[in-house]
Design a protein around this motif. Structure first.
Motif, PDB file in Angstrom:
ATOM      1  N   ALA A  46      96.503   3.548   2.041  1.00  0.00           N
ATOM      2  CA  ALA A  46      95.149   3.657   1.495  1.00  0.00           C
ATOM      3  C   ALA A  46      94.168   3.201   2.566  1.00  0.00           C
ATOM      4  CB  ALA A  46      94.998   2.780   0.256  1.00  0.00           C
ATOM      5  N   LEU A  47      93.005   3.829   2.582  1.00  0.00           N
ATOM      6  CA  LEU A  47      91.898   3.345   3.400  1.00  0.00           C
ATOM      7  C   LEU A  47      90.996   2.541   2.478  1.00  0.00           C
ATOM      8  CD1 LEU A  47      91.034   6.467   5.547  1.00  0.00           C
ATOM      9  CD2 LEU A  47      92.324   4.453   6.210  1.00  0.00           C
ATOM     10  N   VAL A  48      90.833   1.277   2.797  1.00  0.00           N
ATOM     11  CA  VAL A  48      90.122   0.352   1.922  1.00  0.00           C
ATOM     12  C   VAL A  48      88.834  -0.101   2.593  1.00  0.00           C
ATOM     13  CG1 VAL A  48      90.284  -1.855   0.717  1.00  0.00           C
ATOM     14  CG2 VAL A  48      92.315  -0.425   0.962  1.00  0.00           C
ATOM     15  N   ASP A  49      87.733   0.007   1.854  1.00  0.00           N
ATOM     16  CA  ASP A  49      86.434  -0.490   2.322  1.00  0.00           C
ATOM     17  C   ASP A  49      86.334  -1.953   1.907  1.00  0.00           C
ATOM     18  OD1 ASP A  49      83.835  -1.054   2.972  1.00  0.00           O
ATOM     19  OD2 ASP A  49      82.949   0.463   1.665  1.00  0.00           O
ATOM     20  N   VAL A  50      86.421  -2.847   2.858  1.00  0.00           N
ATOM     21  CA  VAL A  50      86.431  -4.279   2.538  1.00  0.00           C
ATOM     22  C   VAL A  50      85.035  -4.827   2.252  1.00  0.00           C
ATOM     23  CG1 VAL A  50      88.574  -4.748   3.758  1.00  0.00           C
ATOM     24  CG2 VAL A  50      86.404  -4.908   4.980  1.00  0.00           C
ATOM     25  N   THR A  51      83.992  -4.031   2.482  1.00  0.00           N
ATOM     26  CA  THR A  51      82.632  -4.495   2.201  1.00  0.00           C
ATOM     27  C   THR A  51      82.088  -3.969   0.880  1.00  0.00           C
ATOM     28  OG1 THR A  51      81.669  -2.625   3.401  1.00  0.00           O
ATOM     29  CG2 THR A  51      82.061  -4.658   4.641  1.00  0.00           C
ATOM     30  N   ASP A  52      82.778  -3.014   0.254  1.00  0.00           N
ATOM     31  CA  ASP A  52      82.291  -2.369  -0.961  1.00  0.00           C
ATOM     32  C   ASP A  52      82.554  -3.249  -2.177  1.00  0.00           C
ATOM     33  OD1 ASP A  52      81.262  -0.620  -2.752  1.00  0.00           O
ATOM     34  OD2 ASP A  52      82.829   0.888  -2.548  1.00  0.00           O
ATOM     35  N   GLU A  53      81.465  -3.637  -2.872  1.00  0.00           N
ATOM     36  CA  GLU A  53      81.602  -4.460  -4.060  1.00  0.00           C
ATOM     37  C   GLU A  53      81.265  -3.692  -5.338  1.00  0.00           C
ATOM     38  OE1 GLU A  53      79.246  -7.929  -3.453  1.00  0.00           O
ATOM     39  OE2 GLU A  53      80.355  -8.530  -1.678  1.00  0.00           O
ATOM     40  N   GLU A  54      80.533  -2.569  -5.226  1.00  0.00           N
ATOM     41  CA  GLU A  54      80.104  -1.827  -6.408  1.00  0.00           C
ATOM     42  C   GLU A  54      81.137  -0.791  -6.833  1.00  0.00           C
ATOM     43  OE1 GLU A  54      76.288  -0.201  -5.622  1.00  0.00           O
ATOM     44  OE2 GLU A  54      75.439  -2.120  -5.053  1.00  0.00           O
ATOM     45  N   ASP A  55      81.485   0.104  -5.939  1.00  0.00           N
ATOM     46  CA  ASP A  55      82.465   1.145  -6.253  1.00  0.00           C
ATOM     47  C   ASP A  55      83.856   0.605  -5.996  1.00  0.00           C
ATOM     48  OD1 ASP A  55      80.398   2.918  -6.791  1.00  0.00           O
ATOM     49  OD2 ASP A  55      80.284   3.586  -4.712  1.00  0.00           O
ATOM     50  N   GLY A  56      84.843   1.434  -6.274  1.00  0.00           N
ATOM     51  CA  GLY A  56      86.216   1.036  -5.979  1.00  0.00           C
ATOM     52  C   GLY A  56      86.394   0.856  -4.480  1.00  0.00           C
ATOM     53  N   PRO A  57      87.181  -0.110  -4.080  1.00  0.00           N
ATOM     54  CA  PRO A  57      87.318  -0.390  -2.651  1.00  0.00           C
ATOM     55  C   PRO A  57      88.150   0.651  -1.904  1.00  0.00           C
ATOM     56  CG  PRO A  57      88.742  -1.829  -3.921  1.00  0.00           C
ATOM     57  CD  PRO A  57      87.919  -1.039  -4.898  1.00  0.00           C
ATOM     58  N   ILE A  58      88.918   1.479  -2.613  1.00  0.00           N
ATOM     59  CA  ILE A  58      89.735   2.480  -1.928  1.00  0.00           C
ATOM     60  C   ILE A  58      88.882   3.703  -1.627  1.00  0.00           C
ATOM     61  CG2 ILE A  58      91.749   3.998  -2.086  1.00  0.00           C
ATOM     62  CD1 ILE A  58      93.078   1.843  -3.786  1.00  0.00           C
ATOM     63  N   VAL A  59      88.792   4.034  -0.360  1.00  0.00           N
ATOM     64  CA  VAL A  59      87.986   5.160   0.102  1.00  0.00           C
ATOM     65  C   VAL A  59      88.813   6.443   0.124  1.00  0.00           C
ATOM     66  CG1 VAL A  59      86.655   6.045   2.055  1.00  0.00           C
ATOM     67  CG2 VAL A  59      86.574   3.616   1.501  1.00  0.00           C
ATOM     68  N   ALA A  60      90.084   6.335   0.536  1.00  0.00           N
ATOM     69  CA  ALA A  60      90.926   7.523   0.662  1.00  0.00           C
ATOM     70  C   ALA A  60      92.397   7.134   0.580  1.00  0.00           C
ATOM     71  CB  ALA A  60      90.648   8.221   1.984  1.00  0.00           C
ATOM     72  N   TRP A  61      93.223   8.149   0.337  1.00  0.00           N
ATOM     73  CA  TRP A  61      94.671   8.000   0.349  1.00  0.00           C
ATOM     74  C   TRP A  61      95.231   8.886   1.439  1.00  0.00           C
ATOM     75  CZ3 TRP A  61      97.051   4.374  -2.391  1.00  0.00           C
ATOM     76  CH2 TRP A  61      96.390   3.851  -3.513  1.00  0.00           C
ATOM     77  N   GLY A  62      96.334   8.439   2.046  1.00  0.00           N
ATOM     78  CA  GLY A  62      96.915   9.240   3.109  1.00  0.00           C
ATOM     79  C   GLY A  62      98.424   9.147   3.163  1.00  0.00           C
ATOM     80  N   LEU A  63      99.005  10.096   3.868  1.00  0.00           N
ATOM     81  CA  LEU A  63     100.438  10.142   4.129  1.00  0.00           C
ATOM     82  C   LEU A  63     100.660  10.258   5.625  1.00  0.00           C
ATOM     83  CD1 LEU A  63     101.577  12.693   1.405  1.00  0.00           C
ATOM     84  CD2 LEU A  63     102.005  10.240   1.415  1.00  0.00           C
ATOM     85  N   GLN A  64     101.502   9.376   6.152  1.00  0.00           N
ATOM     86  CA  GLN A  64     101.843   9.446   7.565  1.00  0.00           C
ATOM     87  C   GLN A  64     103.215  10.108   7.710  1.00  0.00           C
ATOM     88  OE1 GLN A  64     102.914   5.859   9.612  1.00  0.00           O
ATOM     89  NE2 GLN A  64     102.203   6.691  11.562  1.00  0.00           N
ATOM     90  N   ASP A  86      94.798   5.918  13.627  1.00  0.00           N
ATOM     91  CA  ASP A  86      93.605   5.473  14.355  1.00  0.00           C
ATOM     92  C   ASP A  86      92.484   6.510  14.288  1.00  0.00           C
ATOM     93  OD1 ASP A  86      94.835   3.109  15.076  1.00  0.00           O
ATOM     94  OD2 ASP A  86      95.542   3.905  16.997  1.00  0.00           O
ATOM     95  N   ARG A  87      92.834   7.780  14.377  1.00  0.00           N
ATOM     96  CA  ARG A  87      91.833   8.841  14.286  1.00  0.00           C
ATOM     97  C   ARG A  87      91.211   8.890  12.890  1.00  0.00           C
ATOM     98  NH1 ARG A  87      89.674   9.898  18.630  1.00  0.00           N
ATOM     99  NH2 ARG A  87      89.007  11.905  17.819  1.00  0.00           N
ATOM    100  N   VAL A  88      92.021   8.627  11.883  1.00  0.00           N
ATOM    101  CA  VAL A  88      91.518   8.599  10.513  1.00  0.00           C
ATOM    102  C   VAL A  88      90.530   7.445  10.351  1.00  0.00           C
ATOM    103  CG1 VAL A  88      92.182   8.239   8.103  1.00  0.00           C
ATOM    104  CG2 VAL A  88      93.593   9.673   9.571  1.00  0.00           C
ATOM    105  N   LEU A  89      90.907   6.277  10.845  1.00  0.00           N
ATOM    106  CA  LEU A  89      90.002   5.122  10.756  1.00  0.00           C
ATOM    107  C   LEU A  89      88.693   5.392  11.478  1.00  0.00           C
ATOM    108  CD1 LEU A  89      92.443   2.127  11.248  1.00  0.00           C
ATOM    109  CD2 LEU A  89      91.074   2.659   9.227  1.00  0.00           C
ATOM    110  N   TRP A  90      88.769   6.032  12.616  1.00  0.00           N
ATOM    111  CA  TRP A  90      87.558   6.359  13.386  1.00  0.00           C
ATOM    112  C   TRP A  90      86.632   7.242  12.556  1.00  0.00           C
ATOM    113  CZ3 TRP A  90      86.075  11.251  15.225  1.00  0.00           C
ATOM    114  CH2 TRP A  90      84.967  11.242  16.073  1.00  0.00           C
ATOM    115  N   LEU A  91      87.169   8.281  11.931  1.00  0.00           N
ATOM    116  CA  LEU A  91      86.348   9.188  11.139  1.00  0.00           C
ATOM    117  C   LEU A  91      85.770   8.487   9.914  1.00  0.00           C
ATOM    118  CD1 LEU A  91      85.306  12.066  10.528  1.00  0.00           C
ATOM    119  CD2 LEU A  91      87.365  12.361   9.162  1.00  0.00           C
ATOM    120  N   PHE A  92      86.602   7.755   9.181  1.00  0.00           N
ATOM    121  CA  PHE A  92      86.125   7.125   7.951  1.00  0.00           C
ATOM    122  C   PHE A  92      85.234   5.919   8.225  1.00  0.00           C
ATOM    123  CE2 PHE A  92      89.134   9.853   5.919  1.00  0.00           C
ATOM    124  CZ  PHE A  92      88.629  10.034   4.643  1.00  0.00           C
TER     125      PHE A  92
END
Length: 114
Positions: A46-64, A86-92
């Motif tokens: 999961a890509l998790v937004d650690v600063t998000d307090e209003e919406d759900g903290p999970i931004v995206a799901w992925g498979l490696q 790393d490329r996914v983190l860069w984009l998100f």
């Protein structure tokens, strides 16, 4: 050979010696197939937004997979295939200030699967 006769007068097919052998072979094959699938399965993250307090903290799901990564955002607006996490983190990181990649499955396989 013992055969159970049910109320219908027909033998119980699960009690014959041949069916016991087929069931044992089937269970062994199922175990081998399960080990094969577990060994080749992609890792979920999961890509998790650690600063998000209003919406759900999970931004995206992925498979490696072995050679690429697939990701889809939770709102469905962004999906893609990338060369690495790393490329996914860069984009998100453009979508959220602090995004972390969190693995949902273990990095190492049990020794009996190697």
């Amino acid at each position: 050979m013992t055969v159970n006769v049910q109320a219908t007068g027909h033998p119980d097919p699960t009690r014959t010696p041949a069916s016991r052998v087929r069931r044992a072979v089937g269970e062994q094959a199922a175990g081998m197939l399960g080990a094969f699938v577990v060994r080749l399965a992609p890792r979920l993250f999961a890509l998790v937004d650690v600063t998000d307090e209003e919406d759900g903290p999970i931004v995206a799901w992925g498979l490696q997979f072995d050679d690429h990564v697939r990701v889809e955002s939770c709102d469905g607006t962004l999906r893609g295939e990338f060369s690495s996490g790393d490329r996914v983190l860069w984009l998100f990181s453009y979508q959220a200030a602090m995004v972390r990649l969190v693995w949902c499955t273990p990095a190492t396989r049990p020794p009996w699967l190697l």
